[in-house]
Design a protein around this motif. Sequence first.
Motif, PDB file in Angstrom:
ATOM      1  N   VAL A 186      75.756  35.736  63.199  1.00 40.15           N
ATOM      2  CA  VAL A 186      75.609  36.478  61.942  1.00 40.15           C
ATOM      3  C   VAL A 186      74.418  35.935  61.149  1.00 40.15           C
ATOM      4  CG1 VAL A 186      76.768  37.223  59.832  1.00 40.15           C
ATOM      5  CG2 VAL A 186      78.078  36.932  61.921  1.00 40.15           C
ATOM      6  N   VAL A 187      74.224  34.631  61.175  1.00 35.71           N
ATOM      7  CA  VAL A 187      73.069  34.033  60.501  1.00 35.71           C
ATOM      8  C   VAL A 187      71.782  34.492  61.172  1.00 35.71           C
ATOM      9  CG1 VAL A 187      71.929  31.869  59.875  1.00 35.71           C
ATOM     10  CG2 VAL A 187      74.409  32.036  59.759  1.00 35.71           C
ATOM     11  N   LEU A 188      71.780  34.536  62.491  1.00 37.40           N
ATOM     12  CA  LEU A 188      70.588  35.011  63.202  1.00 37.40           C
ATOM     13  C   LEU A 188      70.271  36.459  62.859  1.00 37.40           C
ATOM     14  CD1 LEU A 188      71.001  33.411  66.743  1.00 37.40           C
ATOM     15  CD2 LEU A 188      69.425  32.757  64.919  1.00 37.40           C
ATOM     16  N   VAL A 189      71.305  37.292  62.808  1.00 35.35           N
ATOM     17  CA  VAL A 189      71.095  38.691  62.423  1.00 35.35           C
ATOM     18  C   VAL A 189      70.529  38.758  61.007  1.00 35.35           C
ATOM     19  CG1 VAL A 189      72.283  40.866  61.886  1.00 35.35           C
ATOM     20  CG2 VAL A 189      72.821  39.637  64.003  1.00 35.35           C
ATOM     21  N   GLY A 190      71.093  37.972  60.097  1.00 33.44           N
ATOM     22  CA  GLY A 190      70.607  37.947  58.716  1.00 33.44           C
ATOM     23  C   GLY A 190      69.168  37.488  58.621  1.00 33.44           C
ATOM     24  N   ALA A 191      68.810  36.445  59.383  1.00 39.09           N
ATOM     25  CA  ALA A 191      67.432  35.941  59.351  1.00 39.09           C
ATOM     26  C   ALA A 191      66.464  36.961  59.934  1.00 39.09           C
ATOM     27  CB  ALA A 191      67.338  34.622  60.112  1.00 39.09           C
ATOM     28  N   VAL A 192      66.859  37.597  61.036  1.00 38.45           N
ATOM     29  CA  VAL A 192      65.989  38.592  61.674  1.00 38.45           C
ATOM     30  C   VAL A 192      65.771  39.800  60.761  1.00 38.45           C
ATOM     31  CG1 VAL A 192      65.934  40.280  63.575  1.00 38.45           C
ATOM     32  CG2 VAL A 192      66.435  37.867  64.043  1.00 38.45           C
ATOM     33  N   LEU A 193      66.754  40.150  59.967  1.00 41.28           N
ATOM     34  CA  LEU A 193      66.591  41.265  59.024  1.00 41.28           C
ATOM     35  C   LEU A 193      65.882  40.824  57.741  1.00 41.28           C
ATOM     36  CD1 LEU A 193      70.086  42.974  59.387  1.00 41.28           C
ATOM     37  CD2 LEU A 193      67.885  43.847  60.215  1.00 41.28           C
ATOM     38  N   ALA A 194      66.173  39.635  57.255  1.00 41.16           N
ATOM     39  CA  ALA A 194      65.627  39.193  55.967  1.00 41.16           C
ATOM     40  C   ALA A 194      64.151  38.811  56.049  1.00 41.16           C
ATOM     41  CB  ALA A 194      66.440  38.023  55.422  1.00 41.16           C
ATOM     42  N   LEU A 195      63.728  38.191  57.126  1.00 39.42           N
ATOM     43  CA  LEU A 195      62.321  37.771  57.220  1.00 39.42           C
ATOM     44  C   LEU A 195      61.346  38.934  57.070  1.00 39.42           C
ATOM     45  CD1 LEU A 195      62.285  34.917  59.858  1.00 39.42           C
ATOM     46  CD2 LEU A 195      61.346  34.833  57.561  1.00 39.42           C
ATOM     47  N   PRO A 196      61.461  39.995  57.869  1.00 39.29           N
ATOM     48  CA  PRO A 196      60.517  41.103  57.670  1.00 39.29           C
ATOM     49  C   PRO A 196      60.728  41.831  56.341  1.00 39.29           C
ATOM     50  CG  PRO A 196      62.055  41.622  59.437  1.00 39.29           C
ATOM     51  CD  PRO A 196      62.312  40.207  59.035  1.00 39.29           C
ATOM     52  N   LEU A 197      61.972  41.869  55.878  1.00 39.76           N
ATOM     53  CA  LEU A 197      62.250  42.519  54.595  1.00 39.76           C
ATOM     54  C   LEU A 197      61.549  41.782  53.452  1.00 39.76           C
ATOM     55  CD1 LEU A 197      63.889  44.810  53.255  1.00 39.76           C
ATOM     56  CD2 LEU A 197      65.770  43.186  53.030  1.00 39.76           C
ATOM     57  N   VAL A 246      58.077  41.589  49.349  1.00 37.35           N
ATOM     58  CA  VAL A 246      57.814  40.533  48.375  1.00 37.35           C
ATOM     59  C   VAL A 246      56.387  39.994  48.459  1.00 37.35           C
ATOM     60  CG1 VAL A 246      58.582  38.262  47.576  1.00 37.35           C
ATOM     61  CG2 VAL A 246      60.265  39.916  48.376  1.00 37.35           C
ATOM     62  N   TRP A 247      55.800  39.955  49.636  1.00 41.62           N
ATOM     63  CA  TRP A 247      54.459  39.366  49.773  1.00 41.62           C
ATOM     64  C   TRP A 247      53.496  40.062  48.824  1.00 41.62           C
ATOM     65  CZ3 TRP A 247      53.237  34.954  51.915  1.00 41.62           C
ATOM     66  CH2 TRP A 247      51.875  34.647  52.049  1.00 41.62           C
ATOM     67  N   PRO A 248      52.777  39.316  47.976  1.00 43.45           N
ATOM     68  CA  PRO A 248      51.924  39.937  46.954  1.00 43.45           C
ATOM     69  C   PRO A 248      50.586  40.432  47.508  1.00 43.45           C
ATOM     70  CG  PRO A 248      51.841  37.560  46.747  1.00 43.45           C
ATOM     71  CD  PRO A 248      52.831  37.860  47.836  1.00 43.45           C
ATOM     72  N   GLY A 249      50.660  41.278  48.487  1.00 45.92           N
ATOM     73  CA  GLY A 249      49.456  41.830  49.097  1.00 45.92           C
ATOM     74  C   GLY A 249      48.987  43.083  48.378  1.00 45.92           C
ATOM     75  N   PRO A 250      47.957  43.714  48.907  1.00 44.56           N
ATOM     76  CA  PRO A 250      47.391  44.906  48.256  1.00 44.56           C
ATOM     77  C   PRO A 250      48.395  46.038  48.073  1.00 44.56           C
ATOM     78  CG  PRO A 250      45.934  44.111  49.990  1.00 44.56           C
ATOM     79  CD  PRO A 250      47.182  43.304  50.074  1.00 44.56           C
ATOM     80  N   ARG A 251      49.276  46.254  49.050  1.00 52.60           N
ATOM     81  CA  ARG A 251      50.259  47.339  48.946  1.00 52.60           C
ATOM     82  C   ARG A 251      51.130  47.149  47.714  1.00 52.60           C
ATOM     83  NH1 ARG A 251      55.724  47.197  49.907  1.00 52.60           N
ATOM     84  NH2 ARG A 251      56.690  49.184  50.297  1.00 52.60           N
ATOM     85  N   ASP A 252      51.715  45.970  47.568  1.00 51.87           N
ATOM     86  CA  ASP A 252      52.606  45.714  46.433  1.00 51.87           C
ATOM     87  C   ASP A 252      51.847  45.730  45.113  1.00 51.87           C
ATOM     88  OD1 ASP A 252      54.549  45.489  48.317  1.00 51.87           O
ATOM     89  OD2 ASP A 252      54.991  43.384  47.970  1.00 51.87           O
ATOM     90  N   GLN A 253      50.655  45.167  45.102  1.00 51.72           N
ATOM     91  CA  GLN A 253      49.857  45.156  43.873  1.00 51.72           C
ATOM     92  C   GLN A 253      49.504  46.574  43.440  1.00 51.72           C
ATOM     93  OE1 GLN A 253      46.439  42.597  44.083  1.00 51.72           O
ATOM     94  NE2 GLN A 253      47.608  40.966  45.031  1.00 51.72           N
ATOM     95  N   GLN A 254      49.110  47.425  44.389  1.00 52.91           N
ATOM     96  CA  GLN A 254      48.730  48.790  44.045  1.00 52.91           C
ATOM     97  C   GLN A 254      49.921  49.590  43.553  1.00 52.91           C
ATOM     98  OE1 GLN A 254      46.846  50.058  47.658  1.00 52.91           O
ATOM     99  NE2 GLN A 254      44.909  49.049  47.154  1.00 52.91           N
ATOM    100  N   ARG A 255      51.084  49.404  44.189  1.00 50.24           N
ATOM    101  CA  ARG A 255      52.280  50.133  43.747  1.00 50.24           C
ATOM    102  C   ARG A 255      52.675  49.721  42.335  1.00 50.24           C
ATOM    103  NH1 ARG A 255      57.134  50.638  47.616  1.00 50.24           N
ATOM    104  NH2 ARG A 255      57.628  52.175  46.034  1.00 50.24           N
ATOM    105  N   PHE A 256      52.631  48.420  42.062  1.00 46.38           N
ATOM    106  CA  PHE A 256      53.018  47.942  40.740  1.00 46.38           C
ATOM    107  C   PHE A 256      51.960  48.319  39.700  1.00 46.38           C
ATOM    108  CE2 PHE A 256      54.235  44.899  37.448  1.00 46.38           C
ATOM    109  CZ  PHE A 256      55.611  45.085  37.441  1.00 46.38           C
ATOM    110  N   ALA A 257      50.695  48.241  40.069  1.00 47.66           N
ATOM    111  CA  ALA A 257      49.616  48.625  39.151  1.00 47.66           C
ATOM    112  C   ALA A 257      49.728  50.092  38.763  1.00 47.66           C
ATOM    113  CB  ALA A 257      48.260  48.332  39.770  1.00 47.66           C
TER     114      ALA A 257
END
Length: 164
Positions: free
Chosen positions: A119-130, A135-146
């Motif tokens: 269950v922890v492995l499933v959670g980690a495999v889903l949470a890492l890409p999510l 969350v990563w403050p890249g151009p996509r997230d910055q543009q959406r928030f801007a």
Amino acid sequence: MPTVSPAQRSLTLVTGAMLAAIPVITLVVWVTLAADGVGEFPPTWAPLVVLVAAALAYAFCELAGFRAPALEYSARPAAEIEAESWRRFTQSTFTRFAVCEGVFMLSIALAFVVDSFWVVLVGAVLALPLVAWEVWPGPRDQQRFAASLEARGTPSYLTGRLQD
């Protein structure tokens, strides 16, 4: 090459550290929970609960995670507006992180309930890409928030300074 603001550099560093915590915590839980390797696969309901939580976290982040009240027009200096924009973006980033990280934390709790490291492995495999996507403050997230901040036409300077 575009310059990176100190706020962006700092937020990227913190986000990277938070993202790296998921594999580290997974390893710590493995040492605690998986005495005989990974063990048997748990009842189907446990991974499905984690999957549903990941889907709900994704939906929340996509539908509400990038919304913010628009900036009001004022005669403030661009640097002050940019600082306010980065404060709001940072706050939104931490909120999205808490929601996405909740998927992983739920998987840890469920792993102890069903006594299975899977269950922890499933959670980690889903949470890492999510976390990386939302969350990563890249151009996509910055543009959406801007776009949300600039809804009334006031520039946020979140994606860079306009030419004076």
